[in-house]
Scaffold this active site. Structure first.
Site, short mmCIF file in Angstrom:
data_model
loop_
_atom_site.label_atom_id
_atom_site.label_comp_id
_atom_site.label_asym_id
_atom_site.label_seq_id
_atom_site.Cartn_x
_atom_site.Cartn_y
_atom_site.Cartn_z
N ASP A 1 26.38 -0.09 24.99
CA ASP A 1 27.24 1.11 24.48
C ASP A 1 27.90 1.54 25.66
O ASP A 1 27.54 3.02 25.82
CB ASP A 1 26.48 1.95 23.53
CG ASP A 1 26.17 1.34 22.23
OD1 ASP A 1 26.83 0.11 21.65
OD2 ASP A 1 25.07 1.82 21.68
N LYS B 1 23.62 -6.48 23.14
CA LYS B 1 24.62 -6.04 22.07
C LYS B 1 25.88 -5.75 22.60
O LYS B 1 25.74 -4.54 23.40
CB LYS B 1 24.13 -5.39 20.90
CG LYS B 1 25.00 -5.04 19.70
CD LYS B 1 24.36 -3.99 18.66
CE LYS B 1 24.46 -2.87 19.11
NZ LYS B 1 25.99 -2.15 19.01
N ASP C 1 28.77 -7.18 17.95
CA ASP C 1 28.73 -6.27 16.45
C ASP C 1 30.01 -6.08 16.31
O ASP C 1 30.05 -4.60 16.69
CB ASP C 1 27.53 -5.39 16.80
CG ASP C 1 27.39 -4.39 15.53
OD1 ASP C 1 27.64 -5.16 14.40
OD2 ASP C 1 26.80 -3.51 15.66
N LEU C 2 30.83 -6.28 15.45
CA LEU C 2 32.26 -5.89 15.33
C LEU C 2 32.27 -5.35 13.90
O LEU C 2 33.44 -4.90 13.39
CB LEU C 2 33.40 -6.67 15.72
CG LEU C 2 33.47 -7.25 16.96
CD1 LEU C 2 34.45 -8.09 17.49
CD2 LEU C 2 33.58 -6.09 17.83
N LYS C 3 31.48 -5.70 13.10
CA LYS C 3 31.13 -5.16 11.53
C LYS C 3 32.71 -5.36 10.99
O LYS C 3 33.32 -4.73 10.39
CB LYS C 3 31.04 -3.87 11.64
CG LYS C 3 29.51 -3.44 12.07
CD LYS C 3 29.33 -1.95 11.99
CE LYS C 3 27.85 -1.57 12.60
NZ LYS C 3 27.59 -1.84 13.85
N LEU C 4 33.17 -6.80 10.66
CA LEU C 4 34.38 -7.17 10.06
C LEU C 4 34.29 -6.63 8.56
O LEU C 4 33.28 -7.05 7.95
CB LEU C 4 34.46 -8.44 10.33
CG LEU C 4 34.59 -9.25 11.75
CD1 LEU C 4 34.89 -10.60 11.63
CD2 LEU C 4 35.88 -8.40 12.32
N ASP D 1 37.60 -6.80 5.74
CA ASP D 1 38.96 -6.93 5.40
C ASP D 1 39.01 -7.94 4.37
O ASP D 1 37.99 -8.22 3.81
CB ASP D 1 39.77 -7.36 6.84
CG ASP D 1 41.21 -6.62 6.78
OD1 ASP D 1 41.78 -6.92 5.62
OD2 ASP D 1 41.63 -6.21 7.84
N ILE D 2 40.33 -8.31 4.15
CA ILE D 2 40.49 -9.26 3.09
C ILE D 2 39.88 -10.70 3.32
O ILE D 2 39.78 -10.97 4.82
CB ILE D 2 42.10 -9.35 2.64
CG1 ILE D 2 42.85 -10.01 3.83
CG2 ILE D 2 42.62 -8.02 2.03
CD1 ILE D 2 44.35 -10.18 3.26
N PRO D 3 39.69 -11.58 2.43
CA PRO D 3 39.00 -12.87 2.82
C PRO D 3 39.75 -13.48 3.93
O PRO D 3 39.11 -14.03 4.90
CB PRO D 3 38.79 -13.55 1.50
CG PRO D 3 38.61 -12.68 0.58
CD PRO D 3 39.54 -11.34 1.06
N THR E 1 41.83 -12.64 6.46
CA THR E 1 41.92 -12.04 7.59
C THR E 1 40.40 -12.20 8.23
O THR E 1 40.39 -12.58 9.40
CB THR E 1 42.07 -10.71 7.60
OG1 THR E 1 43.32 -10.51 7.01
CG2 THR E 1 41.93 -9.79 8.73
N THR F 1 22.33 2.81 9.43
CA THR F 1 21.17 3.65 9.58
C THR F 1 21.85 4.97 9.79
O THR F 1 20.59 5.91 9.89
CB THR F 1 20.19 3.24 10.74
OG1 THR F 1 21.12 2.96 11.94
CG2 THR F 1 19.59 1.63 10.17
N GLN G 1 20.67 8.85 14.31
CA GLN G 1 20.11 8.15 13.14
C GLN G 1 19.23 8.68 12.13
O GLN G 1 18.45 9.40 12.42
CB GLN G 1 19.17 7.10 13.82
CG GLN G 1 19.89 6.17 15.08
CD GLN G 1 20.57 5.03 14.68
OE1 GLN G 1 20.77 4.71 13.33
NE2 GLN G 1 21.33 4.16 15.42
N GLY H 1 19.40 1.37 21.98
CA GLY H 1 20.36 1.47 23.08
C GLY H 1 19.75 2.65 24.07
O GLY H 1 19.18 2.47 24.94
N ARG H 2 19.99 3.87 23.52
CA ARG H 2 20.11 5.09 24.47
C ARG H 2 18.54 5.28 25.07
O ARG H 2 18.45 5.57 26.11
CB ARG H 2 20.42 6.41 23.72
CG ARG H 2 21.85 6.25 23.57
CD ARG H 2 22.26 7.37 22.74
NE ARG H 2 22.26 6.90 21.18
CZ ARG H 2 22.79 7.77 20.29
NH1 ARG H 2 23.45 8.74 20.61
NH2 ARG H 2 22.75 7.23 19.09
#
Length: 238
Positions: free
Chosen positions: A10, A33, A60-63, A65-67, A69, A124, A195, A215-216
C-alpha cells in the site's frame, strides 16, 4: 506448497514500493498485493516490475460494474499474468460469470496461466451494524458472507476474500478447496487500525485460511524483513 503470506504494498508509487522490497534479501521471492492506489498510479508497469523481481502478485482492484464492463476489464487483467485478482460478489451472479469468462479469455490470449478470481464478500472494515443500517442487509454478517461465497462458487470463482471468523462457515458450505483469503491480519501486539474483524496469523491458520494478507505490521515495521519472518513463522505453525 506453503499457504501464501501476502504483503500488501500500500504505497503511493513504484519507487517507494521498490525501496521497501529492497529491504528483503536478494532472491527472497514474495507474494505481494497491489491495490488501487499503486495500480492507479503506475498501471501495468508495476506488475511487470514485480514479476521481473520474481514475486507473485495479487492484483486487488475489486471490480464492480455491469457484466459487459467487468468482462472487458478482466480480459485485460487476464493478460497480465497475475496470480489472484478480485471482483465484488455484490455485483451478482451474472457479473461474476462474466468476470470468470473475461479472465479466462485474457489468459488464453496472452498464453499465461489464468489468475484465481476471488469474490469480495463483506469488507473486514465493515461491522454488522453498518451492514444492516447502511446496506439494509438484515441477515447477520456471517450469513451475508456465506451467501456471497456460495453465489461466487456457483458462478465459477475460485474463492472469496473474507474475515478469518467466517472461514469455517464458508468451508462447511463450499468445501476446503474453495479458497478463503483473509485480510485484516494483525499480530497480537499490533493495532487493528480501521479493521473491524481482525485476527492473528495463528488464528487464521487454525481457522483454515487459504492465504493471509497483511500490510502495515510489515510495511511500517522498523525491520520489515524481521517482522515478515516472525509473522510467517506464526502463520506456518501446525
Amino acid at each position: 506448497m506453503t499457504k501464501p503470506l501476502i504483503i500488501a504494498l500500500d504505497f503511493p508509487d513504484l519507487p517507494t514500493a521498490e525501496a521497501f522490497l529492497d529491504q528483503f534479501p536478494e532472491g527472497e521471492h514474495l507474494f505481494v498485493k497491489v491495490g488501487m492506489e499503486l495500480f492507479y498510479k503506475t498501471g501495468p508497469d508495476v506488475i511487470r516490475a514485480l514479476k521481473a523481481r520474481g514475486h507473485r502478485i495479487f492484483l486487488d482492484l475489486k471490480l464492480h460494474d455491469i457484466p459487459n464492463t467487468v468482462h472487458s476489464a478482466l480480459t485485460v487483467i487476464g493478460q497480465l499474468g497475475v496470480d489472484y485478482t478480485t471482483i465484488h460478489a455484490a455485483g451478482g451472479s451474472e457479473m461474476l460469470q462474466a468476470g470468470v469468462a473475461g479472465l479466462k479469455a485474457g489468459a488464453t490470449k496472452a498464453q499465461v496461466k489464468p489468475a484465481k478470481l476471488l469474490a469480495i464478500t463483506q469488507l473486514t472494515s465493515t461491522s454488522q451494524s453498518q451492514m444492516q443500517t447502511e446496506q439494509l442487509v438484515q441477515a447477520t454478517l456471517p450469513e451475508s458472507v456465506t451467501n456471497y461465497a456460495q453465489i461466487a462458487q456457483q458462478a465459477g470463482c475460485d474463492g472469496v476474500v473474507c474475515s478469518v471468523q467466517e472461514v469455517p462457515l464458508i468451508h462447511a458450505q463450499t468445501g476446503i478447496d474453495f479458497d478463503c483469503v483473509t485480510p485484516g491480519i494483525r499480530p497480537a501486539t499490533s493495532q487493528t487500525n480501521d479493521q473491524k474483524r481482525s485476527a492473528t496469523p495463528l488464528a487464521a491458520a487454525q481457522a483454515g485460511s487459504s492465504a493471509i494478507v497483511i500490510g502495515r505490521p510489515i510495511t511500517q515495521a522498523t525491520n520489515p524483513y524481521q517482522a515478515y519472518q516472525t509473522i510467517k513463522a506464526e502463520w506456518e505453525q501446525k
